[in-house]
Motif scaffolding. Structure first.
Motif, mmCIF file in Angstrom:
data_model
loop_
_atom_site.group_PDB
_atom_site.id
_atom_site.type_symbol
_atom_site.label_atom_id
_atom_site.label_comp_id
_atom_site.label_asym_id
_atom_site.label_seq_id
_atom_site.Cartn_x
_atom_site.Cartn_y
_atom_site.Cartn_z
ATOM 1 N N LYS A 74 65.237 3.752 -11.332
ATOM 2 C CA LYS A 74 66.352 4.671 -11.141
ATOM 3 C C LYS A 74 66.397 5.653 -12.294
ATOM 4 O O LYS A 74 66.230 5.286 -13.454
ATOM 5 C CB LYS A 74 67.661 3.891 -11.065
ATOM 6 C CG LYS A 74 68.856 4.757 -10.813
ATOM 7 C CD LYS A 74 70.104 3.951 -10.623
ATOM 8 C CE LYS A 74 71.238 4.913 -10.337
ATOM 9 N NZ LYS A 74 72.455 4.291 -9.973
ATOM 10 N N TYR A 75 66.621 6.919 -11.950
ATOM 11 C CA TYR A 75 66.839 7.945 -12.966
ATOM 12 C C TYR A 75 67.937 8.861 -12.455
ATOM 13 O O TYR A 75 67.770 9.506 -11.403
ATOM 14 C CB TYR A 75 65.565 8.734 -13.256
ATOM 15 C CG TYR A 75 65.775 9.785 -14.322
ATOM 16 C CD1 TYR A 75 66.028 9.409 -15.636
ATOM 17 C CD2 TYR A 75 65.745 11.130 -14.017
ATOM 18 C CE1 TYR A 75 66.232 10.357 -16.614
ATOM 19 C CE2 TYR A 75 65.946 12.085 -14.996
ATOM 20 C CZ TYR A 75 66.196 11.694 -16.292
ATOM 21 O OH TYR A 75 66.412 12.637 -17.263
ATOM 22 N N ILE A 123 54.867 2.834 -18.215
ATOM 23 C CA ILE A 123 56.119 3.225 -17.592
ATOM 24 C C ILE A 123 56.913 3.913 -18.692
ATOM 25 O O ILE A 123 57.300 3.279 -19.679
ATOM 26 C CB ILE A 123 56.881 2.024 -17.012
ATOM 27 C CG1 ILE A 123 56.052 1.373 -15.895
ATOM 28 C CG2 ILE A 123 58.256 2.452 -16.516
ATOM 29 C CD1 ILE A 123 56.664 0.119 -15.323
ATOM 30 N N GLN A 124 57.104 5.200 -18.532
ATOM 31 C CA GLN A 124 57.773 5.998 -19.547
ATOM 32 C C GLN A 124 59.210 6.240 -19.112
ATOM 33 O O GLN A 124 59.455 6.581 -17.960
ATOM 34 C CB GLN A 124 57.037 7.317 -19.744
ATOM 35 C CG GLN A 124 55.593 7.084 -20.162
ATOM 36 C CD GLN A 124 54.752 8.330 -20.042
ATOM 37 O OE1 GLN A 124 55.208 9.434 -20.264
ATOM 38 N NE2 GLN A 124 53.496 8.143 -19.671
ATOM 39 N N VAL A 125 60.123 6.046 -20.031
ATOM 40 C CA VAL A 125 61.541 6.214 -19.729
ATOM 41 C C VAL A 125 62.168 7.134 -20.769
ATOM 42 O O VAL A 125 61.695 7.215 -21.904
ATOM 43 C CB VAL A 125 62.271 4.851 -19.710
ATOM 44 C CG1 VAL A 125 61.724 3.954 -18.611
ATOM 45 C CG2 VAL A 125 62.178 4.156 -21.061
ATOM 46 N N PRO A 126 63.234 7.834 -20.386
ATOM 47 C CA PRO A 126 63.934 8.644 -21.371
ATOM 48 C C PRO A 126 64.575 7.754 -22.428
ATOM 49 O O PRO A 126 65.186 6.738 -22.098
ATOM 50 C CB PRO A 126 65.011 9.364 -20.560
ATOM 51 C CG PRO A 126 64.663 9.155 -19.130
ATOM 52 C CD PRO A 126 63.813 7.937 -19.062
ATOM 53 N N ILE A 129 63.921 4.617 -6.512
ATOM 54 C CA ILE A 129 62.898 4.052 -5.642
ATOM 55 C C ILE A 129 63.057 2.538 -5.732
ATOM 56 O O ILE A 129 63.130 1.984 -6.827
ATOM 57 C CB ILE A 129 61.478 4.447 -6.106
ATOM 58 C CG1 ILE A 129 61.298 5.963 -6.086
ATOM 59 C CG2 ILE A 129 60.422 3.760 -5.240
ATOM 60 C CD1 ILE A 129 60.007 6.429 -6.726
ATOM 61 N N GLU A 130 63.106 1.899 -4.572
ATOM 62 C CA GLU A 130 63.239 0.442 -4.557
ATOM 63 C C GLU A 130 62.098 -0.138 -3.732
ATOM 64 O O GLU A 130 61.786 0.350 -2.648
ATOM 65 C CB GLU A 130 64.583 0.042 -3.967
ATOM 66 C CG GLU A 130 64.856 -1.437 -4.080
ATOM 67 C CD GLU A 130 66.274 -1.778 -3.659
ATOM 68 O OE1 GLU A 130 66.406 -2.776 -2.922
ATOM 69 O OE2 GLU A 130 67.221 -1.074 -4.048
ATOM 70 N N GLY A 171 67.098 10.130 -2.948
ATOM 71 C CA GLY A 171 67.077 11.296 -3.837
ATOM 72 C C GLY A 171 66.306 12.415 -3.201
ATOM 73 O O GLY A 171 65.902 12.338 -2.043
ATOM 74 N N ASN A 172 66.102 13.452 -3.950
ATOM 75 C CA ASN A 172 65.362 14.625 -3.430
ATOM 76 C C ASN A 172 63.880 14.383 -3.440
ATOM 77 O O ASN A 172 63.317 13.894 -4.358
ATOM 78 C CB ASN A 172 65.711 15.866 -4.263
ATOM 79 C CG ASN A 172 67.165 16.239 -4.102
ATOM 80 O OD1 ASN A 172 67.757 16.000 -3.051
ATOM 81 N ND2 ASN A 172 67.760 16.802 -5.138
#
Length: 155
Positions: free
Chosen positions: A137-138, A71-74, A143-144, A154-155
């Motif tokens: 969430k970003y 799981i990659q996150v900023p 997405i839940e 979101g889009n």
């Protein structure tokens, strides 16, 4: 660190050793709070600033991953992190050489630092934290996943 036995007249032996232990523990790096100064996705390490310390460069960053997933996150400058200091330096491990003897004998030294991200304080806490599912969430998209199904906003 040497024990100053000249202080024995001023203190009893127990007080002298208690003082020595307290001074030793002050110098021992175990866990500190830090801030990301720069993140390098190609090496998955960061430069981290801890108050009262020099900038620590090339610190491995921990994120959720395993053999076949991640799981990659900023990760951005200013993100808070917990910095763990290992019992040995990590230079050989970082270079992919496995668990061979370290370059130095440092215990809890700066070369043994690992950063854990995601820690929040009351001002940076996750808003509307859910306890009955998983939310990714970003920015304005999320997405839940819970017992009722999957919700995408979101889009």
């Amino acid at each position: 660190m040497a024990i100053d036995f000249s202080m024995l007249g001023k203190f009893g032996l127990k007080q002298l050793f208690d003082r020595f232990e307290k001074n030793l523990l002050k110098k021992l790096n175990c866990v500190k709070l830090g801030k990301i100064k720069a993140f390098y996705p190609d090496k998955q390490n960061a430069d981290i600033q801890i108050e009262g310390y020099p900038l620590i460069s090339g610190v491995p960053v921990s994120f959720i991953s395993g053999a076949n997933f991640s799981i990659q996150v900023p990760i951005e400058e200013g993100d808070d992190c917990i910095v763990l200091f290992c019992d040995t330096d990590l230079d050989n491990w970082v270079e992919g050489k496995g668990f061979v003897p370290a370059f130095s004998q440092d215990m809890h030294g700066l070369n043994g630092a690992v950063a854990l991200l995601g820690i929040k304080n009351i001002l940076t806490k996750v808003e509307n934290y859910i306890t009955n599912g998983i939310r990714i969430k970003y920015k304005n998209s999320e997405i839940e996943l819970n017992d009722s199904g999957i919700t995408i906003n979101g889009n």
